[in-house]
Design a protein around this motif. Sequence first.
Motif, mmCIF file in Angstrom:
data_model
loop_
_atom_site.group_PDB
_atom_site.id
_atom_site.type_symbol
_atom_site.label_atom_id
_atom_site.label_comp_id
_atom_site.label_asym_id
_atom_site.label_seq_id
_atom_site.Cartn_x
_atom_site.Cartn_y
_atom_site.Cartn_z
ATOM 1 N N PRO A 32 92.997 31.973 36.721
ATOM 2 C CA PRO A 32 93.809 32.347 37.555
ATOM 3 C C PRO A 32 95.275 32.920 37.140
ATOM 4 N N THR A 33 95.269 32.180 35.986
ATOM 5 C CA THR A 33 96.741 32.884 35.423
ATOM 6 C C THR A 33 96.662 34.519 34.975
ATOM 7 N N GLU A 36 96.662 36.237 38.484
ATOM 8 C CA GLU A 36 97.986 36.147 39.001
ATOM 9 C C GLU A 36 98.942 37.359 38.144
ATOM 10 N N ARG A 39 97.996 40.477 39.531
ATOM 11 C CA ARG A 39 98.743 40.653 41.029
ATOM 12 C C ARG A 39 100.208 40.962 40.896
ATOM 13 N N THR A 40 100.918 40.315 39.949
ATOM 14 C CA THR A 40 102.143 40.517 39.630
ATOM 15 C C THR A 40 102.660 42.013 39.105
ATOM 16 N N SER A 98 96.035 35.191 46.692
ATOM 17 C CA SER A 98 96.650 33.915 46.684
ATOM 18 C C SER A 98 96.193 32.951 45.527
ATOM 19 N N THR A 99 95.604 33.732 44.415
ATOM 20 C CA THR A 99 95.395 33.151 43.090
ATOM 21 C C THR A 99 96.358 32.954 42.317
ATOM 22 N N GLY A 100 96.577 31.748 41.963
ATOM 23 C CA GLY A 100 97.605 31.625 40.871
ATOM 24 C C GLY A 100 98.548 30.641 41.453
ATOM 25 N N LYS A 102 101.946 31.593 41.924
ATOM 26 C CA LYS A 102 103.035 32.423 42.494
ATOM 27 C C LYS A 102 102.710 32.205 44.032
ATOM 28 N N PRO A 104 101.643 33.816 47.525
ATOM 29 C CA PRO A 104 101.107 35.077 47.718
ATOM 30 C C PRO A 104 102.070 35.774 48.520
ATOM 31 N N THR A 116 95.246 45.268 42.282
ATOM 32 C CA THR A 116 95.223 44.114 41.558
ATOM 33 C C THR A 116 94.041 43.974 40.547
ATOM 34 N N ARG A 120 93.659 44.228 36.670
ATOM 35 C CA ARG A 120 92.735 43.085 35.948
ATOM 36 C C ARG A 120 91.901 43.850 34.762
#
Length: 132
Positions: A32-33, A36, A39-40, A98-100, A102, A104, A116, A120
């Motif tokens: 998840p980190t 996230e 995504r960021t 919505s993973t992580g 932070k 969503p 995203t 990755r």
Amino acid sequence: LANFDAPNRDECTCSRNVSNTPQQALTLLNDPTFVEAARTLATSLPEDASDEAKLNVLFLRTLARTPKEKERQSLLAFLNTQRAAFTALPEDAPKLLSTGLKAPPETPSPELAAWTSVCRVVLNLHEMITRY
């Protein structure tokens, strides 16, 4: 920590083993980190730029270089397949985004989910993981 051959915290280690294992790749893709972080990174790409320009920004931020032509073609093809997948199943975009920890985005879009996924991949490149 075991996936990355981290030493036991009870003792000092002057030199660490260098390895590259499937467990490391799976951690970097699915933890998840790291999802996230991707995504960021995807949200930080310029919204009004072309796909090629976004890819250039992504590579400059992560690898301090522009993508090679084969990398560009491969990642743009992957981006298009991810766009198609998230457009066909729009309920998957909010799940990924919505993973992580932070919060969503207010409007999780298939476009952001697709980028995203591209981020990755780039964050999991050997060149990104290993210092040269």
